[in-house]
Design an enzyme around this catalytic site. Structure first.
Site, PDB file in Angstrom:
ATOM      1  N   ASP A 130      11.350 -63.811  -2.766  1.00 43.94           N
ATOM      2  CA  ASP A 130      11.447 -65.251  -2.536  1.00 43.94           C
ATOM      3  C   ASP A 130      11.987 -65.547  -1.138  1.00 43.94           C
ATOM      4  OD1 ASP A 130      10.511 -65.590  -5.063  1.00 43.94           O
ATOM      5  OD2 ASP A 130      12.292 -66.572  -5.865  1.00 43.94           O
TER       6      ASP A 130
ATOM      7  N   HIS B 261      10.583 -65.223  -8.317  1.00 49.80           N
ATOM      8  CA  HIS B 261      11.787 -64.974  -9.100  1.00 49.80           C
ATOM      9  C   HIS B 261      12.316 -63.556  -8.926  1.00 49.80           C
ATOM     10  CE1 HIS B 261      11.677 -68.919 -10.774  1.00 49.80           C
ATOM     11  NE2 HIS B 261      10.528 -68.730 -11.382  1.00 49.80           N
TER      12      HIS B 261
ATOM     13  N   GLU C  12      19.094 -64.540  -7.501  1.00 45.45           N
ATOM     14  CA  GLU C  12      18.788 -64.603  -8.917  1.00 45.45           C
ATOM     15  C   GLU C  12      20.130 -64.639  -9.644  1.00 45.45           C
ATOM     16  OE1 GLU C  12      15.849 -65.207  -9.901  1.00 45.45           O
ATOM     17  OE2 GLU C  12      14.933 -64.805  -7.947  1.00 45.45           O
TER      18      GLU C  12
ATOM     19  N   ASP D 280      17.972 -65.945  -0.855  1.00 46.94           N
ATOM     20  CA  ASP D 280      17.650 -66.404  -2.203  1.00 46.94           C
ATOM     21  C   ASP D 280      18.455 -65.577  -3.195  1.00 46.94           C
ATOM     22  OD1 ASP D 280      15.573 -68.074  -3.915  1.00 46.94           O
ATOM     23  OD2 ASP D 280      15.678 -66.083  -4.810  1.00 46.94           O
TER      24      ASP D 280
END
Length: 503
Positions: free
Chosen positions: A484, A479, A340, A338
């Site tokens: 995540d 987040h 960001e 994942d």
């Protein structure tokens, strides 16, 4: 029942000044209050507690009090801290070994210390985790509890990294010859660059492809210009073209589906690459053109900036315990990841590409989560207030983080030979693919999407990651990339148990 007011009244008795309400039991019409104290108490204290408790039970019920004398020891508190982390903060627990927890007792309760690496320190101190653990400890042990984080240089685990350094690798862009040239306002180009390779600053370069979108606009001064989206067999590009008086009518005649050559400069503008065409002509790729395949850069021989480590204290979900995983999961390795990012633009054709600011991943081997990979990523632009609010990541947290090229080189090694898994995986995959290709690393593994798996298997009203995690009872800090990825891995395993296959 208002437990705070109840305990305030209970603690007025001398022998119960630090009593804790462990639990309440109900049997027929008797309510039993289980109180824990670490001080000596008298029969009068117990009778007082029974009288107070009677005020907090419904009419017609009898209150009983069970007083338990308990003195916490360091080992017990340490186990309790580890259990709280595993239960409420599983992603954080993956970074904390039992030896990372230290406890100091005093007359008023005590302190606990959690030793973590530099990256995990921000997560541990910024998400209210210490306060939550302190509150939970106060439910089990008498007194007041405080938590602190200690930064340590943590060992990199059991993964070997030693290897000879690789030779320098230079990625060369690919070109194809232009055919069917018809001039509009320029000189005939000899070749055009693949759009997939058009990822760096370049001057006076030609791209060639089919118009997918063209719109005439005007500057503030009223001068016409055109916004054009172009595609070839390898990618897309969005650019602007400022027309000349002599050719503006010919450019206005262009339409969707026409094949053109655009020559201009690819330059940094507002923090991202932007192509401005200086001339437009008709032309196309050779008939029957098949893009040349470019082999990926070899898997790096060693990790350089981000070092994976074994996942510790991982507690496998037991929701479907007894139902085995399908063979395709136990016989293949997966990397669940994942990101960001600074925004939602994951296509250079749509303008300035957004940047990766955090990458988190775990590896699944033989059906078990076995390794972790987590890092911040240096960012060339300041983060917006919106992104800071969503992720909790600030500019200061990215200071000193490795560059995206170095991160993806290590991630390419981590993911080598593994299928990729993500929730809405294509969104993050496009970032990985784009920035990886700039370094010569082609992420072309098979991908599995837990959002699609959930849609087919669970048929929930909504299939966002937090919706699916809630369905399975998984708690996590949404987040943040590693959190995540960690919960997505658990979701992936449970969906595979239910479906007993992977599509």
């Amino acid at each position: 029942m208002k437990s705070k007011e109840y305990l305030e009244e209970i603690r007025k008795s001398p022998g119960l000044v630090r009593a804790v309400l462990r639990k309440i039991g109900v049997s027929r019409r008797t309510v039993t209050f289980f109180l824990v104290t670490d001080t000596a108490y008298s029969p009068e204290d117990k009778e007082y507690a029974r009288g107070v408790s009677q005020k907090y039970v419904p009419e017609g019920f009898t209150a009983q009090v069970n007083l338990i004398k308990s003195l916490p020891d360091e080992a017990g508190v340490r186990r309790a801290v580890a259990d709280i982390l595993r239960t409420r903060f599983p992603a954080v627990a993956a970074f904390v070994d039992p030896d990372d927890i230290a406890v100091e007792l005093d007359e008023g309760g005590g302190r606990f210390y959690i030793s973590v690496g530099e990256l995990e320190r921000d997560r541990m101190t910024g998400d209210g985790i210490l306060d939550a653990v302190s509150t939970e400890l106060a439910r089990f042990f008498c007194g007041t509890w405080f938590g602190e984080v200690r930064f340590v240089e943590k060992e990199r685990g059991e993964i070997e990294h030693a290897a000879s350094p690789e030779k320098e690798y230079i990625t060369s862009p690919r070109f194809f010859p232009v055919e069917g040239y018809v001039p509009i306002d320029g000189a005939k180009p000899h070749s055009a660059i693949y759009l997939a390779d058009f990822v760096k600053e370049m001057q006076n370069v030609t791209v060639c492809g089919t118009i997918g979108y063209i719109e005439e606009r005007a500057t503030k001064a009223g001068k016409p210009y055109f916004s054009i989206t172009l595609s070839d067999a390898t990618g897309q590009l969005r650019c602007s073209y400022f027309s000349k008086k002599a050719t503006v009518d010919k450019v206005r005649a262009l339409k969707q589906g026409d094949s053109v050559c655009l020559t201009g400069d690819n330059e940094i503008f507002n923090g991202g690459l932007s192509f401005r065409a200086k001339q437009v002509d008709l032309g196309h790729a050779p008939e029957g053109f098949v893009p040349e395949e470019r082999p990926s850069r070899p898997v790096p021989a060693q990790y350089r900036t981000v070092f994976p480590a074994p996942v510790s204290d991982y507690v496998q979900s037991t929701l479907f315990e007894g139902k085995p995983l399908p063979a395709v999961v136990t016989q293949q390795d997966f990397v669940v990841f994942d990101l960001e990012t600074t925004g939602l633009n994951n296509s250079p054709a749509m303008g300035g590409m957004d940047h990766i600011i955090e990458l988190g991943a775990v590896k699944i081997h033989s059906g078990r989560i076995s390794e972790k990979f987590s890092t911040f990523v240096a960012c060339p632009v300041r983060l917006s207030e919106e992104i800071i609010g969503i992720t909790g990541i600030t500019d200061d947290m990215l200071v000193g983080a490795p560059a995206v090229g170095d991160v993806l080189a290590d991630f390419y090694k981590f993911a080598a030979g593994c299928a990729l898994v993500g929730h809405n995986v294509q969104f993050d995959y496009k970032f990985i693919r784009y920035y990886g290709e700039q370094e010569g690393f082609l992420f072309d593994q098979k991908q599995y999407d837990t959002m699609v798996m959930s849609q087919r298997t669970l048929r929930l009203p909504h299939n966002r990651l937090n919706d699916v995690a809630d369905y399975f009872g998984f708690t996590f800090h949404h987040h943040r990339a590693f959190d995540d990825a960690f919960v997505t891995a658990k979701v992936f395993l449970e969906l595979a148990r239910i479906a007993q296959k992977l599509d």
